[in-house]
Enzyme design. Structure first.
Site, PDB file in Angstrom:
ATOM      1  N   LYS A  92      36.213  42.759  42.370  1.00  0.00           N
ATOM      2  CA  LYS A  92      35.624  41.823  43.331  1.00  0.00           C
ATOM      3  C   LYS A  92      36.679  41.038  44.119  1.00  0.00           C
ATOM      4  O   LYS A  92      36.491  40.719  45.283  1.00  0.00           O
ATOM      5  CB  LYS A  92      34.701  40.827  42.608  1.00  0.00           C
ATOM      6  CG  LYS A  92      33.495  41.487  41.961  1.00  0.00           C
ATOM      7  CD  LYS A  92      32.253  41.272  42.786  1.00  0.00           C
ATOM      8  CE  LYS A  92      31.103  42.207  42.434  1.00  0.00           C
ATOM      9  NZ  LYS A  92      30.755  42.314  41.021  1.00  0.00           N
ATOM     10  N   GLU A 114      26.913  34.228  47.133  1.00  0.00           N
ATOM     11  CA  GLU A 114      25.828  34.410  46.168  1.00  0.00           C
ATOM     12  C   GLU A 114      26.431  35.075  44.939  1.00  0.00           C
ATOM     13  O   GLU A 114      27.458  35.746  45.032  1.00  0.00           O
ATOM     14  CB  GLU A 114      24.726  35.303  46.746  1.00  0.00           C
ATOM     15  CG  GLU A 114      24.962  36.818  46.619  1.00  0.00           C
ATOM     16  CD  GLU A 114      26.120  37.360  47.460  1.00  0.00           C
ATOM     17  OE1 GLU A 114      26.508  36.682  48.436  1.00  0.00           O
ATOM     18  OE2 GLU A 114      26.657  38.434  47.118  1.00  0.00           O
ATOM     19  N   SER A 382      35.707  49.449  36.820  1.00  0.00           N
ATOM     20  CA  SER A 382      35.603  48.364  37.808  1.00  0.00           C
ATOM     21  C   SER A 382      35.915  46.982  37.254  1.00  0.00           C
ATOM     22  O   SER A 382      36.327  46.095  37.998  1.00  0.00           O
ATOM     23  CB  SER A 382      34.213  48.368  38.447  1.00  0.00           C
ATOM     24  OG  SER A 382      33.201  48.313  37.460  1.00  0.00           O
TER      25      SER A 382
END
Ligand SMILES: *Cc1c(COP(=O)(O)O)cnc(C)c1O
Length: 400
Positions: A92, A114, A382
């Site tokens: 991210k 969000e 990830s």
């Protein structure tokens, strides 16, 4: 695939994508698109981005040959792209660094975001602190209950966390609320979207910031095995880690690409989050059109996955196109197989994976044994699983 050039001028990836928002946001999105197109062609922008990824995030993340896991499965060799080793523990941060740099370029001092599980909220709060901006994170009240450690992390980093009480009080409601807030404060506020979804230009922008994953992997696989892998696999929530790996591989036709959606408790009914594999129709949500889980009245259904990061009823528009084109195969992996893969990676390799990433690992666990030992599967790991240990403990009947 030679002429693969998306999105088009209107922000469409084939039949998917576009801009489906209220009048107020049209102008804001046009400004954002223009600012991004300028940044995209400015070498200074990318120099800063790559500097931050190197010295702050710790890139490049290695590819690692999971030898014991490969041997245990007795088939294809499994390599892991270690996004779990990034600062803040997942892919991210690649995207939040890029968008924060763009926010600074646009003179915005306030960031909103969000979050579902809290990973994108933490990555946004992190870059806000790094760039001296204020940060407000919208999070469903239900998720705030479930993800208390990440809520506290965001607060430690100086962010304000706003509880969203509407709808199912989860990610999709948080995203609605963030868009509403952006409409109200478009002048001083930059909205960092956390996945490769939303209205144009977000899907393109998030993809470009995540493509560092696939760009590095191509060089690293060439170094490691002298060629590209037979299969590259990644989990798909909104689709940002997967598109980051896949996009640089679109022209590499010897590599099969597999996107793994969350099969939850099974594809019958709605206790899953697998819009492509369950053949969902197109619909509009959060400003874009794509495959979307809906009931017979076109109402968005509430979804289920063991992993909060995959628990989303839609999918980024570029994945919808890559499915239509047949370039990427989308398959579903359920809660139980993901949990088994989670434990297997812990025991065989000493790596605690995120539950999201465990879905991609599970695909390799299921498919490697039928492949030859000289074949190679590259799995995008990830994120790390520290955030998930309470969930896993509870499922194993342990209370921490
Ligand atoms: C958020 C998250 C995902 C899902 O999001 P994508 O945009 O589909 O990548 C996957 N893995 C981890 C570790 C995450 O935090």
């Amino acid at each position: 695939m030679e002429n693969y050039q998306y999105p088009d001028e209107q922000g469409f990836f084939g039949q998917h994508g576009g801009i489906f928002v209220s009048e107020t946001l049209i102008a804001a999105l046009a400004d954002l698109k223009q600012a991004y197109q300028q940044a995209k062609h400015d070498p200074d922008f990318w120099r800063q981005y790559h500097d931050d990824l190197k010295y702050y995030v710790g890139r490049p993340s290695p590819v690692y040959h999971a030898k014991r896991l490969s041997q245990y499965l007795g088939g294809a060799q499994i390599y892991l792209k270690r996004e779990d080793l990034n600062h803040t523990g997942a892919h991210k941060i690649n995207n939040t660094i890029g968008q924060a740099l763009l926010a600074r370029r646009m003179g915005k001092k306030r960031i909103i975001a969000e979050t579902g599980a809290g990973q994108h909220g933490v990555a946004s709060a992190t870059v806000a602190a790094r760039f001296g901006m204020t940060c407000t994170v919208f999070m469903g009240a239900e998720d705030i209950q479930r993800q208390a450690p990440n809520v506290y992390r965001m607060k430690l980093l100086g962010a304000e966390v706003v509880a969203v009480e509407s709808g199912s009080k989860t990610l999709k409601d948080a995203m609605n609320e963030a868009m509403r807030e952006w409409v109200a404060r478009v002048d001083d506020t930059f909205y960092i979207v956390g996945t490769a979804a939303g209205p144009m230009p977000y899907p393109e922008m998030v993809r470009d910031f995540q493509c560092v994953i696939g760009q590095e992997a191509k060089i690293q696989m060439q170094d490691a095995i002298g060629r590209q892998p037979d299969v590259a696999v990644a989990c798909v929530g909104g689709g940002s880690n997967a598109i980051g790996l896949f996009h640089p591989y679109i022209q590499v036709t010897e590599t099969r690409l597999v996107g793994v959606e969350a099969g939850g408790l099974g594809l019958n009914g709605t206790q899953h989050a697998a819009p492509i594999s369950s053949h969902s129709p197109q619909g509009v949500l959060h400003g874009f059109r794509s495959y979307l889980m809906q009931d017979e009245h076109g109402q968005v259904v509430s979804t289920h996955s063991i992993s909060a990061g995959l628990d989303y009823p839609g999918v980024g528009p570029e994945h919808a196109l890559l499915h239509d084109l047949g370039r990427v195969d989308y398959e579903a992996v359920g809660d139980e197989a993901a949990m088994n893969a989670f434990h297997l990676l812990c025991h065989q390799e000493g790596i605690i994976p995120a539950l999201e990433s465990s879905h991609a690992v599970a695909w390799a666990v299921a498919n490697a044994p039928a492949m030859r030992q000289d074949q190679v599967i590259l799995v995008n790991l990830s994120g790390r699983g520290d955030k998930d240990i309470n969930t896993v403990a509870k499922l194993d009947g342990i209370i921490l």
